[in-house]
Design a protein around this motif. Structure first.
Motif, PDB file in Angstrom:
ATOM      1  N   ILE A  34       3.308   7.895   9.917  1.00 15.44           N
ATOM      2  CA  ILE A  34       2.250   8.826   9.501  1.00 15.44           C
ATOM      3  C   ILE A  34       2.804   9.863   8.531  1.00 15.44           C
ATOM      4  O   ILE A  34       2.166  10.181   7.517  1.00 15.44           O
ATOM      5  CB  ILE A  34       1.616   9.496  10.736  1.00 15.44           C
ATOM      6  N   GLN A  35       3.999  10.367   8.797  1.00 19.51           N
ATOM      7  CA  GLN A  35       4.591  11.377   7.915  1.00 19.51           C
ATOM      8  C   GLN A  35       4.909  10.791   6.547  1.00 19.51           C
ATOM      9  O   GLN A  35       4.740  11.469   5.533  1.00 19.51           O
ATOM     10  CB  GLN A  35       5.853  11.949   8.565  1.00 19.51           C
ATOM     11  N   ILE A  36       5.351   9.546   6.488  1.00 21.05           N
ATOM     12  CA  ILE A  36       5.605   8.895   5.198  1.00 21.05           C
ATOM     13  C   ILE A  36       4.299   8.731   4.430  1.00 21.05           C
ATOM     14  O   ILE A  36       4.241   8.991   3.219  1.00 21.05           O
ATOM     15  CB  ILE A  36       6.320   7.542   5.407  1.00 21.05           C
ATOM     16  N   ILE A  37       3.231   8.318   5.115  1.00 18.67           N
ATOM     17  CA  ILE A  37       1.930   8.163   4.462  1.00 18.67           C
ATOM     18  C   ILE A  37       1.437   9.504   3.930  1.00 18.67           C
ATOM     19  O   ILE A  37       0.918   9.600   2.808  1.00 18.67           O
ATOM     20  CB  ILE A  37       0.914   7.532   5.433  1.00 18.67           C
ATOM     21  N   ILE A  38       1.606  10.557   4.722  1.00 17.51           N
ATOM     22  CA  ILE A  38       1.186  11.891   4.292  1.00 17.51           C
ATOM     23  C   ILE A  38       1.969  12.332   3.059  1.00 17.51           C
ATOM     24  O   ILE A  38       1.403  12.881   2.103  1.00 17.51           O
ATOM     25  CB  ILE A  38       1.363  12.888   5.456  1.00 17.51           C
ATOM     26  N   THR A  39       3.261  12.075   3.039  1.00 20.91           N
ATOM     27  CA  THR A  39       4.081  12.457   1.893  1.00 20.91           C
ATOM     28  C   THR A  39       3.680  11.678   0.640  1.00 20.91           C
ATOM     29  O   THR A  39       3.605  12.248  -0.457  1.00 20.91           O
ATOM     30  CB  THR A  39       5.567  12.237   2.208  1.00 20.91           C
ATOM     31  N   VAL A  40       3.383  10.402   0.794  1.00 19.28           N
ATOM     32  CA  VAL A  40       2.936   9.606  -0.358  1.00 19.28           C
ATOM     33  C   VAL A  40       1.579  10.104  -0.857  1.00 19.28           C
ATOM     34  O   VAL A  40       1.356  10.204  -2.073  1.00 19.28           O
ATOM     35  CB  VAL A  40       2.905   8.099   0.000  1.00 19.28           C
ATOM     36  N   LEU A  41       0.674  10.449   0.052  1.00 18.36           N
ATOM     37  CA  LEU A  41      -0.622  11.008  -0.354  1.00 18.36           C
ATOM     38  C   LEU A  41      -0.446  12.314  -1.121  1.00 18.36           C
ATOM     39  O   LEU A  41      -1.120  12.546  -2.138  1.00 18.36           O
ATOM     40  CB  LEU A  41      -1.506  11.248   0.865  1.00 18.36           C
ATOM     41  N   LEU A  42       0.452  13.164  -0.659  1.00 19.10           N
ATOM     42  CA  LEU A  42       0.698  14.419  -1.365  1.00 19.10           C
ATOM     43  C   LEU A  42       1.335  14.179  -2.729  1.00 19.10           C
ATOM     44  O   LEU A  42       1.049  14.908  -3.688  1.00 19.10           O
ATOM     45  CB  LEU A  42       1.569  15.338  -0.519  1.00 19.10           C
ATOM     46  N   LEU A  43       2.170  13.165  -2.841  1.00 16.07           N
ATOM     47  CA  LEU A  43       2.747  12.818  -4.138  1.00 16.07           C
ATOM     48  C   LEU A  43       1.657  12.340  -5.096  1.00 16.07           C
ATOM     49  O   LEU A  43       1.650  12.712  -6.278  1.00 16.07           O
ATOM     50  CB  LEU A  43       3.826  11.754  -3.972  1.00 16.07           C
ATOM     51  N   ILE A  44       0.721  11.542  -4.595  1.00 22.47           N
ATOM     52  CA  ILE A  44      -0.402  11.089  -5.423  1.00 22.47           C
ATOM     53  C   ILE A  44      -1.260  12.267  -5.855  1.00 22.47           C
ATOM     54  O   ILE A  44      -1.697  12.351  -7.015  1.00 22.47           O
ATOM     55  CB  ILE A  44      -1.232  10.030  -4.656  1.00 22.47           C
ATOM     56  N   ILE A  45      -1.503  13.207  -4.947  1.00 17.16           N
ATOM     57  CA  ILE A  45      -2.271  14.398  -5.294  1.00 17.16           C
ATOM     58  C   ILE A  45      -1.532  15.228  -6.343  1.00 17.16           C
ATOM     59  O   ILE A  45      -2.138  15.745  -7.285  1.00 17.16           O
ATOM     60  CB  ILE A  45      -2.568  15.238  -4.026  1.00 17.16           C
ATOM     61  N   LEU A  46      -0.217  15.354  -6.205  1.00 15.80           N
ATOM     62  CA  LEU A  46       0.574  16.122  -7.157  1.00 15.80           C
ATOM     63  C   LEU A  46       0.510  15.511  -8.554  1.00 15.80           C
ATOM     64  O   LEU A  46       0.315  16.220  -9.543  1.00 15.80           O
ATOM     65  CB  LEU A  46       2.026  16.202  -6.693  1.00 15.80           C
TER      66      LEU A  46
END
Length: 101
Positions: A34-46
């Motif tokens: 879940i934490q990896i998915i959240i980090t990837v989502l934040l990278l996409i948002i960035l």
């Protein structure tokens, strides 16, 4: 988008609290995923952020981030650090995140 980043951080915090109260290796692995998915989502948002990235105030040599963009950047940085800590915990190298008191 900064509001979405804050909501994603709230989800990450909820995931952490759940793992803290229900500690088991399977739950820790699920939390890591879940934490990896959240980090990837934040990278996409960035990367996909189209708003103002720098403030109007410019001192000599460098610019300051706008508050909205800084929220996304710091959220990504903190969640990436947490991924690193989760990996250390899951591999048994260091239990900094879920220390047994």
């Amino acid at each position: 988008m900064p509001l979405i980043a804050l909501l994603i951080d709230l989800l990450a915090f909820g995931s952490y609290v759940f793992q803290l109260h229900n500690g088991h290796s399977v739950i820790y692995l699920l939390g890591l995923i879940i934490q990896i998915i959240i980090t990837v989502l934040l990278l996409i948002i960035l990367v996909g952020y189209h708003g103002k990235k720098y403030s109007r105030f410019k001192s000599e040599g460098y610019s300051y981030l706008s508050i909205r963009y800084a929220i996304i950047v710091f959220s990504l940085i903190l969640n990436a650090i947490m991924v690193f800590f989760y990996v250390l915990n899951y591999l048994g190298i260091n239990d900094v995140v879920f220390a047994n008191f």
